[in-house]
Design a protein around this motif. Structure first.
Motif, mmCIF file in Angstrom:
data_model
loop_
_atom_site.group_PDB
_atom_site.id
_atom_site.type_symbol
_atom_site.label_atom_id
_atom_site.label_comp_id
_atom_site.label_asym_id
_atom_site.label_seq_id
_atom_site.Cartn_x
_atom_site.Cartn_y
_atom_site.Cartn_z
ATOM 1 N N TRP A 38 8.988 12.957 -92.094
ATOM 2 C CA TRP A 38 9.762 13.570 -91.009
ATOM 3 C C TRP A 38 8.765 14.185 -90.044
ATOM 4 O O TRP A 38 7.928 14.996 -90.447
ATOM 5 C CB TRP A 38 10.667 14.658 -91.560
ATOM 6 C CG TRP A 38 11.662 14.195 -92.576
ATOM 7 C CD1 TRP A 38 11.494 14.146 -93.923
ATOM 8 C CD2 TRP A 38 12.988 13.735 -92.322
ATOM 9 N NE1 TRP A 38 12.639 13.683 -94.519
ATOM 10 C CE2 TRP A 38 13.565 13.426 -93.564
ATOM 11 C CE3 TRP A 38 13.740 13.558 -91.160
ATOM 12 C CZ2 TRP A 38 14.868 12.947 -93.685
ATOM 13 C CZ3 TRP A 38 15.034 13.087 -91.288
ATOM 14 C CH2 TRP A 38 15.589 12.785 -92.528
ATOM 15 N N SER A 48 11.716 20.752 -91.611
ATOM 16 C CA SER A 48 11.654 21.310 -92.972
ATOM 17 C C SER A 48 13.013 21.266 -93.651
ATOM 18 O O SER A 48 13.114 20.934 -94.833
ATOM 19 C CB SER A 48 11.137 22.753 -92.937
ATOM 20 O OG SER A 48 9.811 22.766 -92.457
ATOM 21 N N THR A 49 14.057 21.570 -92.913
ATOM 22 C CA THR A 49 15.404 21.529 -93.480
ATOM 23 C C THR A 49 15.792 20.098 -93.837
ATOM 24 O O THR A 49 16.319 19.845 -94.923
ATOM 25 C CB THR A 49 16.426 22.131 -92.497
ATOM 26 O OG1 THR A 49 16.059 23.490 -92.241
ATOM 27 C CG2 THR A 49 17.838 22.079 -93.053
ATOM 28 N N ALA A 51 13.834 17.574 -94.574
ATOM 29 C CA ALA A 51 13.054 17.143 -95.738
ATOM 30 C C ALA A 51 13.620 17.768 -97.012
ATOM 31 O O ALA A 51 13.681 17.108 -98.052
ATOM 32 C CB ALA A 51 11.584 17.507 -95.556
ATOM 33 N N ALA A 52 14.070 19.018 -96.936
ATOM 34 C CA ALA A 52 14.649 19.678 -98.110
ATOM 35 C C ALA A 52 15.984 19.044 -98.497
ATOM 36 O O ALA A 52 16.284 18.875 -99.678
ATOM 37 C CB ALA A 52 14.833 21.175 -97.833
ATOM 38 N N HIS A 57 8.677 13.471 -96.854
ATOM 39 C CA HIS A 57 7.521 14.314 -96.548
ATOM 40 C C HIS A 57 7.743 15.102 -95.262
ATOM 41 O O HIS A 57 8.088 14.525 -94.232
ATOM 42 C CB HIS A 57 6.272 13.434 -96.412
ATOM 43 C CG HIS A 57 5.066 14.187 -95.983
ATOM 44 N ND1 HIS A 57 4.407 15.056 -96.815
ATOM 45 C CD2 HIS A 57 4.419 14.220 -94.800
ATOM 46 C CE1 HIS A 57 3.393 15.599 -96.151
ATOM 47 N NE2 HIS A 57 3.381 15.097 -94.933
ATOM 48 N N ASP A 58 7.530 16.388 -95.326
ATOM 49 C CA ASP A 58 7.625 17.275 -94.162
ATOM 50 C C ASP A 58 6.280 17.280 -93.459
ATOM 51 O O ASP A 58 5.328 17.897 -93.908
ATOM 52 C CB ASP A 58 8.000 18.681 -94.640
ATOM 53 C CG ASP A 58 8.082 19.705 -93.524
ATOM 54 O OD1 ASP A 58 7.687 19.403 -92.376
ATOM 55 O OD2 ASP A 58 8.533 20.829 -93.806
ATOM 56 N N SER A 59 6.193 16.563 -92.331
ATOM 57 C CA SER A 59 4.946 16.501 -91.568
ATOM 58 C C SER A 59 4.863 17.600 -90.514
ATOM 59 O O SER A 59 3.856 17.681 -89.808
ATOM 60 C CB SER A 59 4.815 15.146 -90.863
ATOM 61 O OG SER A 59 4.547 14.133 -91.786
ATOM 62 N N GLY A 60 5.919 18.400 -90.384
ATOM 63 C CA GLY A 60 5.919 19.390 -89.320
ATOM 64 C C GLY A 60 5.874 18.678 -87.978
ATOM 65 O O GLY A 60 6.634 17.749 -87.737
#
Length: 166
Positions: A38, A48-49, A51-52, A57-60
């Motif tokens: 993401w 982040s939400t 991905a949760a 994967h949370d790439s920011g």
């Protein structure tokens, strides 16, 4: 070969080559769900939400690194600045200017407020949809409180794409 008889591909003559027991379902049924990275196209996009809730994967706001899934889901809010930023990121992929090895799979637009989009923003979303798959995520009040929970039922297509458990 007799005249008038058609012969199909060799695999159909020999039967399945997987060694799978009859009635066990398709060979791909047990394959692992595809993983995604993401990537937020602006701050506060909701990476982040997502991905949760959906996994992955949370790439920011950074491109995925080595070892991260190369399949990218670009994330933006549905306000004007968010739509501008995601359109620019899609254009980077279109021009081949994204980092090598990354594949743009889709755009995920997260509602910036409850209710319908104003017409000018809806038209911009429609324009994006003409060039790439777009998944819409509605406003979820619980997410605002930091309670991810389960994916909203309106996102069943995104659930199928990501393999998220419902």
């Amino acid at each position: 070969m007799q005249t008038g008889m058609r012969q199909g591909p060799e695999i159909w003559i020999r039967g399945p080559v997987t060694g799978q027991e009859p009635g066990a379902g398709p060979a791909h049924a047990h394959a692992a769900a595809r993983r995604f990275s993401w990537v937020g196209t602006h701050g506060g996009a909701g990476v982040s939400t997502l991905a949760a809730v959906y996994g992955g994967h949370d790439s920011g706001r950074a491109w995925p690194g080595p070892g991260d899934p190369p399949s990218v889901l670009l994330v933006a809010r549905t306000h004007a600045a968010g739509l501008d930023s995601v359109a620019g990121a899609v254009e980077l992929f279109r021009r081949g200017q994204a980092p090598p090895g990354l594949d743009l799979d889709a755009v995920v637009l997260v509602a910036d407020a409850p209710g319908r989009l104003p017409r000018p923003l809806a038209q911009r979303v429609k324009s994006l949809e003409s060039v790439i798959d777009v998944y819409r995520v509605p406003w979820v009040p619980a997410w605002r409180l930091g309670e991810p929970g389960h994916p909203p039922r309106e996102t069943s297509a995104l659930v199928r794409l990501t393999g998220a458990a419902r």
